[in-house]
Design an enzyme around this catalytic site. Structure first.
Site, PDB file in Angstrom:
ATOM      1  N   TRP A   1       1.728   1.991  -3.178  1.00  0.00           N
ATOM      2  CA  TRP A   1       1.503   1.977  -4.360  1.00  0.00           C
ATOM      3  C   TRP A   1       0.948   4.079  -4.608  1.00  0.00           C
ATOM      4  O   TRP A   1       0.959   4.288  -5.107  1.00  0.00           O
ATOM      5  CB  TRP A   1      -0.104   1.569  -3.800  1.00  0.00           C
ATOM      6  CG  TRP A   1      -1.179   2.537  -4.541  1.00  0.00           C
ATOM      7  CD1 TRP A   1      -2.328   1.424  -5.632  1.00  0.00           C
ATOM      8  CD2 TRP A   1      -2.053   3.288  -4.461  1.00  0.00           C
ATOM      9  NE1 TRP A   1      -2.659   2.152  -6.236  1.00  0.00           N
ATOM     10  CE2 TRP A   1      -2.905   3.680  -5.114  1.00  0.00           C
ATOM     11  CE3 TRP A   1      -1.800   3.934  -3.572  1.00  0.00           C
ATOM     12  CZ2 TRP A   1      -4.047   4.459  -5.000  1.00  0.00           C
ATOM     13  CZ3 TRP A   1      -3.067   5.285  -3.590  1.00  0.00           C
ATOM     14  CH2 TRP A   1      -3.849   5.371  -4.566  1.00  0.00           C
ATOM     15  N   HIS A   2       1.828   4.314  -3.406  1.00  0.00           N
ATOM     16  CA  HIS A   2       1.190   5.863  -3.606  1.00  0.00           C
ATOM     17  C   HIS A   2       2.757   6.600  -4.221  1.00  0.00           C
ATOM     18  O   HIS A   2       2.331   7.602  -4.197  1.00  0.00           O
ATOM     19  CB  HIS A   2       0.993   6.283  -1.215  1.00  0.00           C
ATOM     20  CG  HIS A   2       0.441   6.179  -1.018  1.00  0.00           C
ATOM     21  ND1 HIS A   2      -0.230   5.432  -0.163  1.00  0.00           N
ATOM     22  CD2 HIS A   2      -1.083   7.606  -0.871  1.00  0.00           C
ATOM     23  CE1 HIS A   2      -1.333   5.382   0.285  1.00  0.00           C
ATOM     24  NE2 HIS A   2      -1.613   6.544   0.121  1.00  0.00           N
ATOM     25  N   GLY A   3       3.874   5.147  -3.856  1.00  0.00           N
ATOM     26  CA  GLY A   3       4.561   6.228  -4.441  1.00  0.00           C
ATOM     27  C   GLY A   3       5.809   5.557  -4.647  1.00  0.00           C
ATOM     28  O   GLY A   3       6.259   4.676  -3.826  1.00  0.00           O
TER      29      GLY A   3
ATOM     30  N   GLY B   1       0.681  -0.944   0.120  1.00  0.00           N
ATOM     31  CA  GLY B   1       0.317   0.170   0.082  1.00  0.00           C
ATOM     32  C   GLY B   1       0.586   0.896  -0.211  1.00  0.00           C
ATOM     33  O   GLY B   1       0.754   2.214  -0.424  1.00  0.00           O
TER      34      GLY B   1
ATOM     35  N   PHE C   1      -0.267  10.136  -7.285  1.00  0.00           N
ATOM     36  CA  PHE C   1      -0.286   8.607  -6.828  1.00  0.00           C
ATOM     37  C   PHE C   1      -0.863   7.828  -7.651  1.00  0.00           C
ATOM     38  O   PHE C   1      -0.990   6.450  -8.018  1.00  0.00           O
ATOM     39  CB  PHE C   1      -0.789   8.418  -5.750  1.00  0.00           C
ATOM     40  CG  PHE C   1      -0.335   9.658  -4.747  1.00  0.00           C
ATOM     41  CD1 PHE C   1       1.242   9.480  -4.244  1.00  0.00           C
ATOM     42  CD2 PHE C   1      -0.875  10.023  -3.264  1.00  0.00           C
ATOM     43  CE1 PHE C   1       1.742   9.918  -3.163  1.00  0.00           C
ATOM     44  CE2 PHE C   1      -0.496  10.325  -2.360  1.00  0.00           C
ATOM     45  CZ  PHE C   1       0.857  10.317  -2.052  1.00  0.00           C
TER      46      PHE C   1
END
Lengths: 515, 446
Positions: free
Chosen positions: A348-350, A345, A515
């Protein structure tokens, strides 16, 4: 060749991001009423098509060629969905193919440079320690790949679609309906990540104009704009960006103002975006799921992730955590599952290590929280203390404080930078410019105003829930509001002017767009 | 028994609450009026308490294009922060008498938003700082009067000197310039209808510096400032925070949103057309060849220097650093040469800014920070002291005493009212420079 044309091959310096039609921009202020007017003027059968065209115009206003990418993924997922549904034997193959295509696109656009840089850094480190010449470049190779807006969101929606079809849900037969699901502009760029079962139901029954939906939509749009423009953008421009740009200039008080400012900025920014998106959808009679539910009132990290970016956490739960075994396995495996889900997770943000680090810490905290909950449930004294208000509110304060401190890792451009920020926050140096700027700005007033608004809103909700009568004055105002069109028009205009009054000079892009 | 299926309920658009009778029109209008009055009162109150909408501070002027609104309370948040009043004449300064008190040395500061310094509190603006620093530990020997106004070009500062500054009899006149000022000094005669209303200058075929007031004349009809519309706008500017918010939004959108900028231009053209003005028609005014902004700027500085000299004041031109560097260097080079010739001083801040240990903190986004203002005040004070401009009291020169100075005989003279240009060159030598060798007319290559 086509790929080269799209990504603009091998430039060493990153390109400037092209302008997009932000929800808080003048362009959207023109775009939305035009689409709204046309939508309700056109006969019903053309409305969905209009929304589809408008969604592509919205998306392509940023970078027209990326419209092809969205369309391509839509076509692929549509046909693979049909194949998964109808195939007898090769269901799993088609599902894998669909996941590979979606994740492949996401990884290519988002993680190529990150991967190259990480490998290069690794080889360089090996080179320095062993002396073996493994890498002969002064700089890490960089590809000029511009991340398509919203790819992280629509890729996840497509994955959810194919997985659910594989599990037995009926696929969407109408291509245009499916294309609208993938491209629906109110939730296109930064979610909420929709579930196709909910969305397709709304496509079956064509919406009719409702003043309630219109009013609710306007209310959400104005509330979202206030959060985004008057709170999020001002916090970013006056406090967060200057604070993170120059940690050395921060005093202790400044650093803490910057830490808390970012917590509120990211919330107001993202919750504001969601409100505007949900409000815009309501103007067309569509309902998009909520994404936030008073996250700062959470008493632990498990709760915070049930209240913060709800559509992402539920996606991670359903398509990552549960397939790994979820909580139906040994305690150590449960901890592993939580850790891996949150680490991914974070990624996924960056595409940067500090996001992974942030995710890993969240994973560890979630695992510890679960163990702590089990321990306190069994402990005779602690289990008695747990239901008391002071226990609850102490937990709320501790959770909010820890969340704020951890978000420094999320915001800082690197882990080293984050530690520089911590050094300022946990040191003791006199207050500098940031503190003065904060108190000179409109932020204390707008934040108090927003707090009051939330308190009144919560009070009304509470009274309604308990079926208690509101005071006579409040009832009269509410009745007048319900019956008076001029009052609504004047109130909307007044709120719009107030938003303009407290807006900064420049519109900031939404944080979650990256993102 | 035959059963009949109930007719399918047709979904209809819900435009009003069913069962509630519609209100008569007069009642709706009355409701709207009451709501509007209440909303305006609430917004005005809230904006006043929270200090927003107070950024409206300029009013049209037939002489200068725009001037400050006297006594206006300004709360500035667009970049940095300040909350104070303009003085009773309309300068961002404390009150000053026109008559110069005995034994006081006066320094006049001219410039644009960089010198006006709305981005920092008044006491931090370099002009105020300089006055406080000069008077530190001593009696009130120095007055620094800040005449700067947002958006002013060198041309406006030149006109302002004659109309406003001269009467204060400054001993030293400081002009803070930057490269961006130069292009605002000239106007393309074919594009006057798109130009800002302000005085422009050009060098005519005979090499004389001439003023072009055609854009102001086109924008503001004579006596326009006294008509009911202008008075209403003026009242709103002074008293309404909502008006302030709307104009501030207009400015922000015009600067940042391309679509808005385009639409606004079209709207203005339509408005001009409705007022009977042909938006495509050329604005009447003198015709002249394309102008070189640098040459006109150089001529304006020379003309201002001469005018200062005539009134017993010494001109010091300060140059702000230019982010691109090269353009500023060229201007600095030219002004240095001209300063030596015409007896004015040049203080180029570029190098000093570059060498400052906190170089990044000297500016906010575009304008000087408090630290930047302090640095300018310190540098200017040092410069004035080094050049002996603070110690000796210069005897005040009225217009007749200017004749005592050496006059440029070669310079062409144009005494017409339309061309209030300096074409005579007083030759007070500037301390730190060699005595002027030969005055040069603006005909000479500048």
């Amino acid at each position: 060749m086509a790929c080269r044309a799209i990504i603009g091959y091998r430039l060493t310096s990153p390109r400037e991001q092209p302008e997009t039609m932000l929800f808080s921009s003048f362009n959207y202020l023109v775009f939305l009423p035009i689409v709204f007017g046309l939508y309700w003027v056109l006969p019903n059968k053309f409305r969905k098509m209009l929304l589809l065209v408008a969604s592509y115009i919205f998306y392509m206003s940023w970078l027209p060629k990326y419209g092809l990418l969205l369309f391509g993924l839509t076509v692929v997922n549509y046909f693979l969905g049909l194949l998964i549904s109808s195939a007898e034997k090769r269901k799993k193959f088609f599902l894998t193919l669909a996941i590979v295509v979606n994740l492949g696109c996401l990884c290519f656009f988002k993680y190529t440079n990150f991967l190259l840089d990480s490998v290069w850094q690794g080889l360089k480190a090996l080179n320095q320690t062993t002396g073996i010449q493994l890498v002969n470049m002064s700089q890490a190779p960089v590809y000029d790949i511009l991340l398509p807006l919203g790819i992280s969101f629509f890729a996840f929606e497509f994955i959810h679609y194919v997985v659910d079809v594989y599990k037995g849900s009926k696929p969407m037969k109408n291509f245009f309906d499916f294309a609208l699901f993938g491209a629906f502009f109110p939730s296109q760029i930064a979610g909420p990540i929709k579930r196709f079962q909910d969305f397709s139901k709304q496509l079956v029954h064509p919406p009719v104009f409702s003043t309630k939906d219109f009013n609710d939509g306007m209310f959400l749009i104005l509330q979202g704009l206030f959060k985004k423009v008057c709170l999020g953008d001002v916090l970013a421009q006056l406090i967060v960006d200057p604070g993170y740009a120059n940690p050395a200039a921060l005093g202790t008080m400044d650093a803490w103002i910057v830490f808390f400012a970012f917590t509120f900025q990211v919330f107001f920014d993202f919750a504001g975006y969601t409100d505007i998106g949900r409000g815009s959808a309501l103007l067309f009679g569509y309902r998009v799921p909520i994404n936030f539910n008073l996250p700062f009132l959470s008493a632990n990290f498990l709760e915070i992730w049930r209240r913060w970016h709800i559509s992402l956490s539920t996606w991670l739960r359903d398509y990552l955590y549960f397939p790994m075994g979820g909580s139906h396995c040994s305690p150590w495996k449960q901890r592993r599952n939580l850790f891996l889900t949150m680490a991914l997770g974070g990624l996924w943000h960056g595409a940067a290590w500090h996001y992974v680090f942030f995710g890993c810490i969240q994973g560890v905290i979630l695992a510890v929280t679960r163990d702590w909950q089990q321990f306190t449930d069994k402990h005779p004294t602690l289990s008695k203390m747990k239901p008391t208000p002071w226990w609850h509110w102490s937990a709320v304060v501790a959770t909010f404080w820890t969340w704020t401190v951890l978000l420094v890792i999320f915001r800082a451009p690197s882990v080293t930078h984050a530690f520089q920020m911590y050094e300022r926050g946990f040191g003791s140096s006199p207050a500098g410019e940031i503190t003065t700027t904060f108190f000179n700005s409109t932020l204390p007033i707008t934040m108090v105003a927003y707090g009051l608004f939330c308190a009144i809103h919560a009070w009304v909700e509470y009274m309604n829930k308990k079926e208690l009568a509101l005071p006579a004055v409040a009832m009269q105002i509410a009745n007048f509001w319900n019956q008076s069109v001029p009052m609504k028009a004047v109130t909307y205009s007044a709120v719009a002017i107030a938003i303009l009054a407290y807006a900064p000079g420049h519109v900031q892009p939404f944080v979650y767009f990256q993102f | 028994m035959q059963t009949v299926a109930p007719p399918e309920k047709k979904q209809v658009a819900e435009w009003y609450t069913p069962g509630v009778p519609r209100k008569p029109l007069w009642r709706t209008a009355a409701e709207a009026l009451v709501c509007l009055v209440v909303a305006v009162a609430i917004l005005e109150g809230v904006f006043r308490i929270s200090g927003v909408g107070g950024q409206e501070f300029l009013t049209p002027s037939r002489t200068l294009g725009t001037t400050h609104l006297p006594g206006k309370n300004i709360i500035w948040r667009m970049e940095g922060f300040s909350a104070d009043n303009l003085n009773s004449i309309g300068y961002r300064d404390i009150e000053h008498t026109v008559a110069k008190p005995a034994g006081v040395k006066r320094i006049a500061v001219l410039g644009d938003s960089h010198s006006e310094g709305l981005q920092v509190p008044l006491q931090d603006v370099y002009a105020r700082r300089l006055e406080m620093q000069l008077n530190e530990g001593a009696s009130h020997n120095f007055e620094v009067i800040n005449f700067a106004c947002s958006g002013y070009s060198t041309a406006q500062e030149y006109v302002q000197y004659t109309h406003e500054v001269e009467q204060y009899k400054p001993d030293v006149t400081v002009v803070l310039m930057h490269w961006g000022n130069t292009s605002a000094n000239i106007v393309d005669p074919k594009k006057r209808n798109k130009a800002q209303p302000r005085p422009y200058f050009y060098i005519d075929s005979e090499g004389k510096l001439q003023q072009d007031n055609s854009v102001i004349d086109w924008y503001y009809a004579p006596g326009a400032e006294n008509n009911a519309w202008s008075k209403a706008i003026n009242w709103l500017q002074l008293n309404s925070r909502i008006y302030g918010v709307l104009t501030q939004t207009d400015m922000a959108l015009n600067n940042n949103e391309r679509v808005y900028f385009k639409w606004r231009g079209n709207f203005q053209r339509v408005l001009a057309f409705l007022q009977g003005k042909d938006p495509k028609a050329e604005v009447p005014g003198p015709s002249y060849a394309e102008q070189d902004p640098t040459k006109v700027t150089d001529a304006l500085v020379v003309a201002l220097s001469d005018k200062c000299a005539k009134t017993g004041s010494k001109l010091v031109v300060m140059l702000l650093p230019d982010p691109t560097g090269t353009a500023s260097q060229q201007l600095a080079g030219e002004l240095t040469a001209l300063g030596k010739e015409h007896g004015f001083g040049l203080l180029d801040l570029s190098e000093a800014f570059k060498q400052h240990p906190q170089q990044k903190d000297l500016f906010l986004r575009v304008h000087l920070s408090s630290l930047g203002h302090k640095f300018v005040a310190d540098t200017l004070q040092e410069y004035l002291q080094q050049n002996d401009l603070l110690t000796t009291s210069t005897p005040m020169a009225d217009s007749s005493s200017a004749g005592d100075t050496k006059v440029a005989a070669k310079a062409p003279v144009d005494n017409s009212e339309d061309a209030p240009v300096a074409t005579q060159h007083a030759t007070d030598s500037f301390p730190g420079y060699e005595t002027l060798k030969a005055p040069v007319s603006v005909k000479e290559p500048i």
